[in-house]
Design a protein around this motif. Structure first.
Motif, PDB file in Angstrom:
ATOM      1  N   LYS A   1     -30.734 -67.706 -17.579  1.00 10.97           N
ATOM      2  CA  LYS A   1     -29.438 -68.676 -17.808  1.00 10.97           C
ATOM      3  C   LYS A   1     -30.135 -69.916 -16.671  1.00 10.97           C
ATOM      4  CE  LYS A   1     -25.538 -69.888 -19.424  1.00 10.97           C
ATOM      5  NZ  LYS A   1     -25.693 -70.414 -21.028  1.00 10.97           N
ATOM      6  N   PHE A   2     -30.230 -69.837 -15.873  1.00 12.09           N
ATOM      7  CA  PHE A   2     -30.357 -70.769 -14.800  1.00 12.09           C
ATOM      8  C   PHE A   2     -31.625 -70.904 -14.480  1.00 12.09           C
ATOM      9  CE2 PHE A   2     -25.716 -69.102 -13.784  1.00 12.09           C
ATOM     10  CZ  PHE A   2     -25.668 -70.242 -14.457  1.00 12.09           C
ATOM     11  N   ARG A   3     -32.905 -70.226 -14.994  1.00 12.16           N
ATOM     12  CA  ARG A   3     -34.167 -70.880 -15.192  1.00 12.16           C
ATOM     13  C   ARG A   3     -34.644 -72.769 -15.345  1.00 12.16           C
ATOM     14  NH1 ARG A   3     -37.763 -67.178 -14.019  1.00 12.16           N
ATOM     15  NH2 ARG A   3     -36.933 -65.070 -13.582  1.00 12.16           N
ATOM     16  N   PRO A   4     -35.722 -73.389 -15.114  1.00  9.40           N
ATOM     17  CA  PRO A   4     -36.136 -75.030 -14.917  1.00  9.40           C
ATOM     18  C   PRO A   4     -36.401 -74.650 -16.861  1.00  9.40           C
ATOM     19  CG  PRO A   4     -37.072 -73.954 -13.256  1.00  9.40           C
ATOM     20  CD  PRO A   4     -36.160 -72.774 -14.059  1.00  9.40           C
TER      21      PRO A   4
ATOM     22  N   LYS B   1     -28.101 -60.401 -10.006  1.00  7.61           N
ATOM     23  CA  LYS B   1     -27.137 -61.016  -9.424  1.00  7.61           C
ATOM     24  C   LYS B   1     -27.538 -62.666  -8.197  1.00  7.61           C
ATOM     25  CE  LYS B   1     -23.513 -60.890  -6.179  1.00  7.61           C
ATOM     26  NZ  LYS B   1     -22.310 -60.482  -4.784  1.00  7.61           N
ATOM     27  N   GLU B   2     -28.899 -62.355  -7.509  1.00  6.01           N
ATOM     28  CA  GLU B   2     -29.933 -63.138  -7.249  1.00  6.01           C
ATOM     29  C   GLU B   2     -31.234 -64.024  -8.377  1.00  6.01           C
ATOM     30  OE1 GLU B   2     -33.703 -60.504  -6.182  1.00  6.01           O
ATOM     31  OE2 GLU B   2     -32.478 -59.637  -5.008  1.00  6.01           O
ATOM     32  N   GLN B   3     -30.226 -64.554  -9.651  1.00  3.60           N
ATOM     33  CA  GLN B   3     -31.208 -65.054 -10.180  1.00  3.60           C
ATOM     34  C   GLN B   3     -29.587 -65.854 -10.956  1.00  3.60           C
ATOM     35  OE1 GLN B   3     -34.114 -65.485 -11.640  1.00  3.60           O
ATOM     36  NE2 GLN B   3     -34.175 -63.961 -10.099  1.00  3.60           N
ATOM     37  N   LEU B   4     -28.304 -65.210 -10.959  1.00  2.29           N
ATOM     38  CA  LEU B   4     -26.949 -66.204 -11.195  1.00  2.29           C
ATOM     39  C   LEU B   4     -26.613 -67.128  -9.993  1.00  2.29           C
ATOM     40  CD1 LEU B   4     -26.465 -63.564 -13.267  1.00  2.29           C
ATOM     41  CD2 LEU B   4     -27.812 -65.699 -14.069  1.00  2.29           C
ATOM     42  N   THR B   5     -25.243 -67.462 -10.914  1.00  2.00           N
ATOM     43  CA  THR B   5     -24.377 -68.218 -10.164  1.00  2.00           C
ATOM     44  C   THR B   5     -22.894 -67.062  -9.654  1.00  2.00           C
ATOM     45  OG1 THR B   5     -23.370 -68.742 -11.496  1.00  2.00           O
ATOM     46  CG2 THR B   5     -24.604 -70.592 -11.277  1.00  2.00           C
ATOM     47  N   GLU B   6     -22.425 -66.858  -9.418  1.00  3.74           N
ATOM     48  CA  GLU B   6     -21.136 -66.098  -8.783  1.00  3.74           C
ATOM     49  C   GLU B   6     -20.400 -66.232  -9.979  1.00  3.74           C
ATOM     50  OE1 GLU B   6     -18.828 -62.553  -7.684  1.00  3.74           O
ATOM     51  OE2 GLU B   6     -20.669 -63.433  -6.972  1.00  3.74           O
ATOM     52  N   HIS B   7     -20.181 -66.894 -10.733  1.00  2.04           N
ATOM     53  CA  HIS B   7     -18.980 -67.302 -12.096  1.00  2.04           C
ATOM     54  C   HIS B   7     -19.922 -66.907 -12.705  1.00  2.04           C
ATOM     55  CE1 HIS B   7     -16.476 -69.099 -15.014  1.00  2.04           C
ATOM     56  NE2 HIS B   7     -17.409 -69.029 -15.974  1.00  2.04           N
TER      57      HIS B   7
END
Length: 188
Positions: free
Chosen positions: A54-57, A11-17
């Motif tokens: 998924k949301f790493r640079p 959860k700390e790594q992702l958007t809510e969606h």
């Protein structure tokens, strides 16, 4: 690792969606694991961590692909593919998951590969058909998944390839190999 701890890390790594997507993949993976006899605990963990990177640079993902011996041609294809192998690496380093089956299910959940294990197939398909997904063809794959894992996978990979072709995008070779391997298994 227990479910709640894994979910907290993710959860700390992702958007809510994306977190809600992850919950859907987890629930779908558990259903498929029960139906087809995959290890439910491994399916749960692989599903929870499948989008960890998924949301790493993009620069960080490129560096991991380059430095960790992943196929360099991956960098020539859509960056959407990168989070899978980099996610496997980061889940091992940051979350301490060392089980190769779980890490490979994360690694191949976007491209697939020839000779996928049952766990890899479960995660690939769960990501494709989780309840939050809404696109042409997903309902047909959901129905196939209730009856035949391999047929559902063939259709999902076929749909992905056709989608990329219609958008004039390159298709990563492992995805073609996945498709061919799965079709060969249909003929057996």
């Amino acid at each position: 690792m227990e479910r709640e701890k894994a979910l907290q890390l993710v959860k700390e790594q992702l958007t809510e969606h994306r977190y809600q997507h992850t919950i859907g993949v987890m629930e779908t993976a558990l259903t498929l694991a029960k139906l087809y006899g995959a290890d439910e605990k491994k399916a749960e963990l692989a599903a929870i961590f499948h989008d960890y990177a998924k949301f790493r640079p993009k620069d960080e993902m490129k560096e991991i692909i380059t430095s960790q011996g992943y196929p360099q041609d991956l960098l020539e294809y859509n960056a959407e593919l990168w989070h899978a192998p980099t996610g496997a690496y980061l889940v091992e380093k940051e979350a301490g998951i060392t089980d190769r089956e779980i890490l490979d299910a994360i690694r191949y959940h976007t491209s697939g590969r020839a000779g996928m294990t049952l766990l890899e197939m479960v995660i690939y398909l769960a990501d494709y058909i989780e309840p939050g997904r809404h696109f042409p063809g997903v309902e047909e794959v959901r129905e196939l998944a209730k009856e035949n894992l391999n047929r559902a996978l063939v259709k999902s990979v076929q749909n992905t390839i056709l989608f990329l072709l219609k958008k004039n995008q390159k298709v990563y070779p492992d995805t073609f190999y996945t498709y061919n391997d799965l079709v060969n298994k249909l003929e057996d």
